[in-house]
Motif scaffolding. Structure first.
Motif, PDB file in Angstrom:
ATOM      1  N   ILE A 224      -9.937  16.287 -73.772  1.00 51.24           N
ATOM      2  CA  ILE A 224      -9.951  17.851 -74.131  1.00 51.24           C
ATOM      3  C   ILE A 224     -11.459  18.227 -73.832  1.00 51.24           C
ATOM      4  O   ILE A 224     -11.711  19.272 -73.332  1.00 51.24           O
ATOM      5  CB  ILE A 224      -9.756  18.396 -75.598  1.00 51.24           C
ATOM      6  N   GLY A 225     -12.608  17.693 -74.511  1.00 49.38           N
ATOM      7  CA  GLY A 225     -13.684  17.961 -74.329  1.00 49.38           C
ATOM      8  C   GLY A 225     -14.406  17.757 -72.683  1.00 49.38           C
ATOM      9  O   GLY A 225     -14.953  18.608 -72.123  1.00 49.38           O
ATOM     10  N   THR A 226     -13.779  16.773 -71.635  1.00 42.86           N
ATOM     11  CA  THR A 226     -14.185  16.486 -70.582  1.00 42.86           C
ATOM     12  C   THR A 226     -13.615  17.840 -69.779  1.00 42.86           C
ATOM     13  O   THR A 226     -14.087  18.304 -68.773  1.00 42.86           O
ATOM     14  CB  THR A 226     -13.395  15.174 -69.914  1.00 42.86           C
ATOM     15  N   GLU A 227     -12.207  18.106 -70.007  1.00 42.15           N
ATOM     16  CA  GLU A 227     -11.598  19.322 -69.370  1.00 42.15           C
ATOM     17  C   GLU A 227     -12.452  20.446 -69.516  1.00 42.15           C
ATOM     18  O   GLU A 227     -12.371  21.180 -68.654  1.00 42.15           O
ATOM     19  CB  GLU A 227     -10.159  19.556 -69.926  1.00 42.15           C
ATOM     20  N   ALA A 228     -12.994  20.626 -70.835  1.00 42.40           N
ATOM     21  CA  ALA A 228     -13.950  21.933 -70.982  1.00 42.40           C
ATOM     22  C   ALA A 228     -15.338  21.869 -70.406  1.00 42.40           C
ATOM     23  O   ALA A 228     -16.102  22.386 -70.991  1.00 42.40           O
ATOM     24  CB  ALA A 228     -13.960  22.037 -72.520  1.00 42.40           C
TER      25      ALA A 228
END
Ligand code: URA
Length: 434
Positions: A224-228
């Motif tokens: 999730i964090g990487t995608e954001a």
């Protein structure tokens, strides 16, 4: 759009689209979708799961449901850290000053304790005068001035998650992996840091009892964090026994200070130095683990880390005398030593129950509104794998009410298991994911 159709879609195992998730979270936050429909949706998600895209869109929608902290005024790479929670987890108290003493900007929002777990905000508030309520501009200015600030989470940070979490709590839908990951990450994304270091606990005192579950949760959060667009690191760490020796607010502040002075417990020091190293690497203050570890050791040895802690306490109104001389921190009237009843080894510590001992003594909160006794808690003297002789002191119980002290003592004996065979201790750091 109709909520009924979305519930039906999810119940039948289909995937929700980005605009459907956004609409649902927006309408729910505005109070236009009733709790009974959202409960049905959460139960459908519990059984059908969310795929990668749905999980990300849910997280983003919850993050955007309230304030998004803008940290752009602070120069450099801002690094946040989050722990999935455990017993004796005073990590942020030592980690923040170490990272800040080495040039990392730490702008952190933390929570209060509930049930068997403690919270950083309660721990800091056991320092007389310490304030965890700063305005947003004050918070940002303090990070610019001294490199760190820790405040309580504002009610406008991811309000959708706040409502949804309370609903999940009473509808038996908390422990679904994508929902946990999106709940945690929505608050982290809204808090605005460029890089996030996650401490995902596993063991009998953690949310995720099994290492494989902790790893799965870590993977989803990193994704999730990487995608954001955030730089993510997740450390999976052992919570099969309390972290360090101290459990309870002022007792944990004291142990964090000892760690900043280089005299902390081995397991806690290892965790803090490891997380600190990943924070330094994420902030581009060190090129690799060896360099980062060396910098941290130097900061502790030279007193820079401790000086940063004092500067931080002073900036947030705390009494620095109580930090320099920990005998001034709140102290319990009764200290009851717990002797071993037999020879053997410490075989198993029911970690959550150690948190419950602290709760019984007043060191924790039964409900969101209960007040806490900052001096209460316990100090273990022996941990898993240690040799025990009959009469050795296993722990000290700190409290201000004799009947509670005796109740906690009884609870301690029931949950601290002495075995004849020596048990191998699990390693503190189990895995690291990027
Ligand atoms: N912590 C959170 O913030 N959310 C969850 O769903 C579980 C733990």
């Amino acid at each position: 759009m109709r909520m009924y159709d979305l519930i039906l879609k999810k119940r039948n195992g289909k995937h929700l689209k980005e605009e459907e998730i956004q609409w649902m979270i927006h309408e729910y936050t505005e109070g236009r979708i009733p709790d009974y429909q959202m409960s049905a949706m959460m139960m459908a998600v519990y059984f059908q799961g969310l795929n990668r895209e749905e999980t990300y869109h849910l997280t983003a929608a919850m993050a955007q449901s309230g304030d998004l902290l803008d940290l752009s005024e602070i120069s450099g790479i801002k690094v946040d850290k989050h722990s999935t929670g455990g017993v004796g987890d005073k990590t942020s108290l030592a980690l923040g000053p170490i990272a800040a003493s080495l040039g990392v900007s730490v702008a952190k929002m933390s929570g209060r304790g509930l049930g068997h777990t403690g919270g950083t905000i309660d721990k800091l508030e056991s320092i007389p005068g310490f304030s965890t309520e700063l305005s947003e501009s004050h918070f940002i200015q303090q990070v610019k001035d001294i490199g760190m600030a820790i405040v309580g989470q504002t009610k406008d940070l991811a309000p959708a998650d706040k409502r949804l979490y309370a609903l999940r709590d009473v509808t038996a839908t908390v422990d679904e992996m994508s929902l946990i990951a999106s709940s945690i990450m929505s608050k982290k994304l809204a808090a605005g840091a460029d890089a996030i270091v996650l401490d995902v606990k596993t063991g009998n005192g953690a949310f995720m009892k099994k290492p494989a579950d902790a790893e799965k949760l870590a993977e989803i959060m990193v994704d999730i964090g990487t995608e954001a667009g955030r730089k993510m690191t997740a450390v999976i760490s052992n919570m099969d026994e309390p972290l360090g020796y101290a459990i309870g607010n002022a007792l944990e502040v004291k142990e964090a200070i000892e760690t900043l002075q280089g005299n902390g417990p081995k397991d806690f020091t290892k965790l803090v130095y490891t997380l600190g190293s990943y924070m330094l690497i994420a902030a581009q203050k060190a090129g690799n683990m060896d360099e980062a570890m060396q910098k941290i050791e130097n900061s502790v040895k030279s007193g820079k880390a401790m000086d940063k802690f004092i500067e931080f306490v002073k900036a947030q109104g705390g009494d620095i005398q109580a930090v320099k001389d920990v005998s001034i921190l709140p102290k319990a009237d009764i200290i009851e030593e717990i002797p071993a009843k037999e020879d053997g080894f410490v075989g198993r510590i029911e970690t959550e129950e150690m948190g419950i001992c602290s709760l019984i003594l007043g060191g924790g909160r039964e409900t969101k509104d209960s007040s806490i006794d900052p001096s209460a808690g316990l100090i273990l003297r022996k941990k898993v794998g240690d040799t025990v002789k009959k009469g050795d002191i296993l722990a000290e119980i700190h409290g201000n009410d004799l009947s509670k002290v005796l109740q906690a003592k009884e609870h301690f004996y029931q949950n601290y298991i002495i075995t004849k065979e020596k048990i191998e201790k699990k390693s503190m750091i189990q895995k690291v994911l990027f």
